[in-house]
Design a protein around this motif. Sequence first.
Motif, PDB file in Angstrom:
ATOM      1  N   THR A 267      -3.821   3.195  -2.310  1.00 34.11           N
ATOM      2  CA  THR A 267      -3.150   1.921  -2.096  1.00 34.11           C
ATOM      3  C   THR A 267      -1.681   2.153  -1.797  1.00 34.11           C
ATOM      4  OG1 THR A 267      -4.659   0.808  -3.627  1.00 34.11           O
ATOM      5  CG2 THR A 267      -2.586  -0.308  -3.125  1.00 34.11           C
ATOM      6  N   VAL A 268      -1.203   1.546  -0.713  1.00 35.11           N
ATOM      7  CA  VAL A 268       0.218   1.577  -0.374  1.00 35.11           C
ATOM      8  C   VAL A 268       0.896   0.434  -1.128  1.00 35.11           C
ATOM      9  CG1 VAL A 268       1.919   1.403   1.475  1.00 35.11           C
ATOM     10  CG2 VAL A 268      -0.269   2.572   1.881  1.00 35.11           C
ATOM     11  N   VAL A 269       1.944   0.761  -1.869  1.00 28.05           N
ATOM     12  CA  VAL A 269       2.650  -0.234  -2.679  1.00 28.05           C
ATOM     13  C   VAL A 269       4.083  -0.342  -2.181  1.00 28.05           C
ATOM     14  CG1 VAL A 269       3.345  -0.929  -5.000  1.00 28.05           C
ATOM     15  CG2 VAL A 269       1.234   0.399  -4.676  1.00 28.05           C
ATOM     16  N   PHE A 270       4.487  -1.544  -1.773  1.00 23.18           N
ATOM     17  CA  PHE A 270       5.855  -1.753  -1.313  1.00 23.18           C
ATOM     18  C   PHE A 270       6.703  -2.301  -2.446  1.00 23.18           C
ATOM     19  CE2 PHE A 270       9.378  -4.132   0.504  1.00 23.18           C
ATOM     20  CZ  PHE A 270       9.920  -3.178   1.349  1.00 23.18           C
ATOM     21  N   LEU A 271       7.842  -1.656  -2.681  1.00 21.08           N
ATOM     22  CA  LEU A 271       8.774  -2.074  -3.718  1.00 21.08           C
ATOM     23  C   LEU A 271      10.101  -2.430  -3.061  1.00 21.08           C
ATOM     24  CD1 LEU A 271       7.197   0.810  -4.917  1.00 21.08           C
ATOM     25  CD2 LEU A 271       7.927  -0.414  -6.965  1.00 21.08           C
ATOM     26  N   GLY A 272      10.463  -3.700  -3.172  1.00 16.70           N
ATOM     27  CA  GLY A 272      11.630  -4.200  -2.466  1.00 16.70           C
ATOM     28  C   GLY A 272      12.940  -3.873  -3.149  1.00 16.70           C
ATOM     29  N   GLY A 273      14.018  -4.336  -2.537  1.00 20.43           N
ATOM     30  CA  GLY A 273      15.350  -4.024  -3.004  1.00 20.43           C
ATOM     31  C   GLY A 273      15.965  -5.106  -3.871  1.00 20.43           C
ATOM     32  N   PHE A 274      17.211  -4.893  -4.223  1.00 19.21           N
ATOM     33  CA  PHE A 274      18.004  -5.778  -5.068  1.00 19.21           C
ATOM     34  C   PHE A 274      18.174  -7.123  -4.374  1.00 19.21           C
ATOM     35  CE2 PHE A 274      22.367  -6.825  -6.794  1.00 19.21           C
ATOM     36  CZ  PHE A 274      22.034  -6.838  -8.139  1.00 19.21           C
ATOM     37  N   ARG A 275      17.699  -8.184  -5.016  1.00 23.84           N
ATOM     38  CA  ARG A 275      17.744  -9.559  -4.502  1.00 23.84           C
ATOM     39  C   ARG A 275      16.854  -9.764  -3.271  1.00 23.84           C
ATOM     40  NH1 ARG A 275      23.291 -12.846  -4.894  1.00 23.84           N
ATOM     41  NH2 ARG A 275      23.434 -12.225  -2.722  1.00 23.84           N
ATOM     42  N   SER A 276      15.954  -8.840  -2.985  1.00 23.17           N
ATOM     43  CA  SER A 276      15.004  -9.005  -1.887  1.00 23.17           C
ATOM     44  C   SER A 276      13.672  -9.517  -2.437  1.00 23.17           C
ATOM     45  CB  SER A 276      14.792  -7.677  -1.164  1.00 23.17           C
ATOM     46  OG  SER A 276      15.987  -7.227  -0.567  1.00 23.17           O
TER      47      SER A 276
ATOM     48  N   PRO B 259      -5.276   6.360  -6.737  1.00 28.85           N
ATOM     49  CA  PRO B 259      -3.971   6.919  -6.364  1.00 28.85           C
ATOM     50  C   PRO B 259      -3.143   5.928  -5.555  1.00 28.85           C
ATOM     51  CG  PRO B 259      -5.713   7.878  -5.017  1.00 28.85           C
ATOM     52  CD  PRO B 259      -6.398   7.062  -6.072  1.00 28.85           C
ATOM     53  N   LEU B 260      -1.825   6.147  -5.586  1.00 31.58           N
ATOM     54  CA  LEU B 260      -0.881   5.214  -4.974  1.00 31.58           C
ATOM     55  C   LEU B 260       0.108   5.945  -4.088  1.00 31.58           C
ATOM     56  CD1 LEU B 260       0.008   3.404  -8.318  1.00 31.58           C
ATOM     57  CD2 LEU B 260      -1.610   2.550  -6.607  1.00 31.58           C
ATOM     58  N   LEU B 261       0.460   5.320  -2.963  1.00 27.73           N
ATOM     59  CA  LEU B 261       1.562   5.769  -2.129  1.00 27.73           C
ATOM     60  C   LEU B 261       2.658   4.725  -2.255  1.00 27.73           C
ATOM     61  CD1 LEU B 261       2.996   7.494  -0.048  1.00 27.73           C
ATOM     62  CD2 LEU B 261       1.665   6.362   1.745  1.00 27.73           C
ATOM     63  N   LEU B 262       3.746   5.083  -2.922  1.00 28.14           N
ATOM     64  CA  LEU B 262       4.841   4.151  -3.161  1.00 28.14           C
ATOM     65  C   LEU B 262       5.803   4.161  -1.983  1.00 28.14           C
ATOM     66  CD1 LEU B 262       5.682   5.030  -6.888  1.00 28.14           C
ATOM     67  CD2 LEU B 262       4.004   3.373  -6.005  1.00 28.14           C
ATOM     68  N   VAL B 263       6.207   2.969  -1.544  1.00 21.70           N
ATOM     69  CA  VAL B 263       7.205   2.816  -0.486  1.00 21.70           C
ATOM     70  C   VAL B 263       8.317   1.959  -1.062  1.00 21.70           C
ATOM     71  CG1 VAL B 263       7.681   2.041   1.856  1.00 21.70           C
ATOM     72  CG2 VAL B 263       5.410   2.949   1.286  1.00 21.70           C
ATOM     73  N   GLY B 264       9.430   2.595  -1.411  1.00 23.97           N
ATOM     74  CA  GLY B 264      10.508   1.900  -2.085  1.00 23.97           C
ATOM     75  C   GLY B 264      11.734   1.750  -1.216  1.00 23.97           C
TER      76      GLY B 264
ATOM     77  N   SER C 162      15.654   0.731  -0.905  1.00 24.09           N
ATOM     78  CA  SER C 162      16.912   0.568  -1.632  1.00 24.09           C
ATOM     79  C   SER C 162      16.668   0.648  -3.150  1.00 24.09           C
ATOM     80  CB  SER C 162      17.569  -0.758  -1.219  1.00 24.09           C
ATOM     81  OG  SER C 162      18.894  -0.827  -1.671  1.00 24.09           O
ATOM     82  N   MET C 163      16.894  -0.435  -3.890  1.00 24.64           N
ATOM     83  CA  MET C 163      16.603  -0.397  -5.321  1.00 24.64           C
ATOM     84  C   MET C 163      15.155  -0.025  -5.579  1.00 24.64           C
ATOM     85  SD  MET C 163      16.962  -3.380  -8.240  1.00 24.64           S
ATOM     86  CE  MET C 163      15.425  -4.225  -7.791  1.00 24.64           C
ATOM     87  N   GLY C 164      14.255  -0.432  -4.672  1.00 25.86           N
ATOM     88  CA  GLY C 164      12.848  -0.073  -4.820  1.00 25.86           C
ATOM     89  C   GLY C 164      12.636   1.425  -4.803  1.00 25.86           C
ATOM     90  N   GLY C 165      13.544   2.168  -4.151  1.00 29.43           N
ATOM     91  CA  GLY C 165      13.471   3.620  -4.212  1.00 29.43           C
ATOM     92  C   GLY C 165      13.736   4.132  -5.611  1.00 29.43           C
ATOM     93  N   TRP C 166      14.724   3.547  -6.284  1.00 31.19           N
ATOM     94  CA  TRP C 166      15.004   3.903  -7.682  1.00 31.19           C
ATOM     95  C   TRP C 166      13.808   3.557  -8.566  1.00 31.19           C
ATOM     96  CZ3 TRP C 166      19.876   1.703 -10.669  1.00 31.19           C
ATOM     97  CH2 TRP C 166      19.960   2.306 -11.926  1.00 31.19           C
ATOM     98  N   ILE C 167      13.269   2.344  -8.402  1.00 32.16           N
ATOM     99  CA  ILE C 167      12.107   1.942  -9.197  1.00 32.16           C
ATOM    100  C   ILE C 167      10.938   2.893  -8.944  1.00 32.16           C
ATOM    101  CG2 ILE C 167      10.470   0.086  -9.652  1.00 32.16           C
ATOM    102  CD1 ILE C 167      13.279  -0.606 -10.560  1.00 32.16           C
ATOM    103  N   SER C 168      10.744   3.302  -7.695  1.00 26.35           N
ATOM    104  CA  SER C 168       9.666   4.237  -7.369  1.00 26.35           C
ATOM    105  C   SER C 168       9.839   5.561  -8.113  1.00 26.35           C
ATOM    106  CB  SER C 168       9.627   4.498  -5.858  1.00 26.35           C
ATOM    107  OG  SER C 168       9.316   3.332  -5.142  1.00 26.35           O
ATOM    108  N   LEU C 169      11.060   6.039  -8.198  1.00 24.71           N
ATOM    109  CA  LEU C 169      11.316   7.295  -8.906  1.00 24.71           C
ATOM    110  C   LEU C 169      11.049   7.139 -10.403  1.00 24.71           C
ATOM    111  CD1 LEU C 169      14.559   8.327  -7.015  1.00 24.71           C
ATOM    112  CD2 LEU C 169      12.296   9.382  -6.786  1.00 24.71           C
ATOM    113  N   LEU C 170      11.384   5.994 -10.970  1.00 26.17           N
ATOM    114  CA  LEU C 170      11.066   5.739 -12.371  1.00 26.17           C
ATOM    115  C   LEU C 170       9.551   5.707 -12.592  1.00 26.17           C
ATOM    116  CD1 LEU C 170      13.739   2.996 -13.139  1.00 26.17           C
ATOM    117  CD2 LEU C 170      13.670   5.300 -14.118  1.00 26.17           C
ATOM    118  N   LEU C 171       8.828   5.103 -11.656  1.00 24.07           N
ATOM    119  CA  LEU C 171       7.366   5.080 -11.753  1.00 24.07           C
ATOM    120  C   LEU C 171       6.787   6.482 -11.631  1.00 24.07           C
ATOM    121  CD1 LEU C 171       6.655   1.938  -9.542  1.00 24.07           C
ATOM    122  CD2 LEU C 171       6.322   2.096 -12.023  1.00 24.07           C
ATOM    123  N   ALA C 172       7.373   7.276 -10.745  1.00 28.27           N
ATOM    124  CA  ALA C 172       6.895   8.650 -10.570  1.00 28.27           C
ATOM    125  C   ALA C 172       7.084   9.462 -11.836  1.00 28.27           C
ATOM    126  CB  ALA C 172       7.623   9.301  -9.400  1.00 28.27           C
TER     127      ALA C 172
END
Length: 250
Positions: A26-35, A93-98, A100-110
């Motif tokens: 599953t591809v999971v999109f994680l958006g940014g700050f205020r997005s 399994p998951l493919l995270l696509v983060g 801006s802030m979603g990149g930080w959240i993705s790293l925390l999830l990882a």
Amino acid sequence: MSEPQFLTTPEGRRIAYRLTPGQGPTVVFLGGFRSDMEGSKAQHLQAWAEREGRAFLRFDYSGHGASSGAFLDGAIGDWFEDARAALSLAPGPLLLVGSSMGGWISLLLAKALPERIAGLVGIAAAPDFTEDSMWTAFDADQRAALLRDGQVAQPSDYSDDPYIITRRLIEEGRDRLVLREPLPLPFPVRLLQGTADTDVPPAVALRLLDHATGGDIRLTLVKGADHRFSSPDCLALIETTVTDLLAGMR
């Protein structure tokens, strides 16, 4: 478009989401700050997933989009908890696509769920931005105002209204920093970064590339791309990057 569905997190927050069934991971999109999940990158990946028959999840953090809560009440840890709860909607399994802030959240999830992560794409990823971009940039008067009043206003390039930065956002963010300790990423990682990004400059991507450890981490710089990373060429690059990573997971 149909109305989003809702998930109540273990912390009691009501999170809006859209889950498209299909072939995994599953591809999971994680958006940014205020997005929110209706932005151009999320919508582009939604169309791609429907076209390709791929499983795809997008959602709004609390205080964002259609989810419950007030934005000013939130902090990085809350939004990480929201994302972790949303991942329960997508087995396997998951493919995270983060973004801006979603990149930080993705790293925390990882870090929290390494056994579930098959790959990660960071788009202008902004790890530790509350400390390194916000607090560090405040002058003495702004720091004093933040500590005294609990918030400070910052001009925004994306809205006529200023960003309100809360003391809790800064202080809670210090418990979530990922660039101050080892950051193993034992799966394919692709970092996409615009050279004209003034919000999260290329130096951030280079620092993340240097800091993280893993056998397959690559950074792609796009000359002239800004922080939105939403031009037709940038959207096509995101799609190609996700497609290529999934092809290697068969």
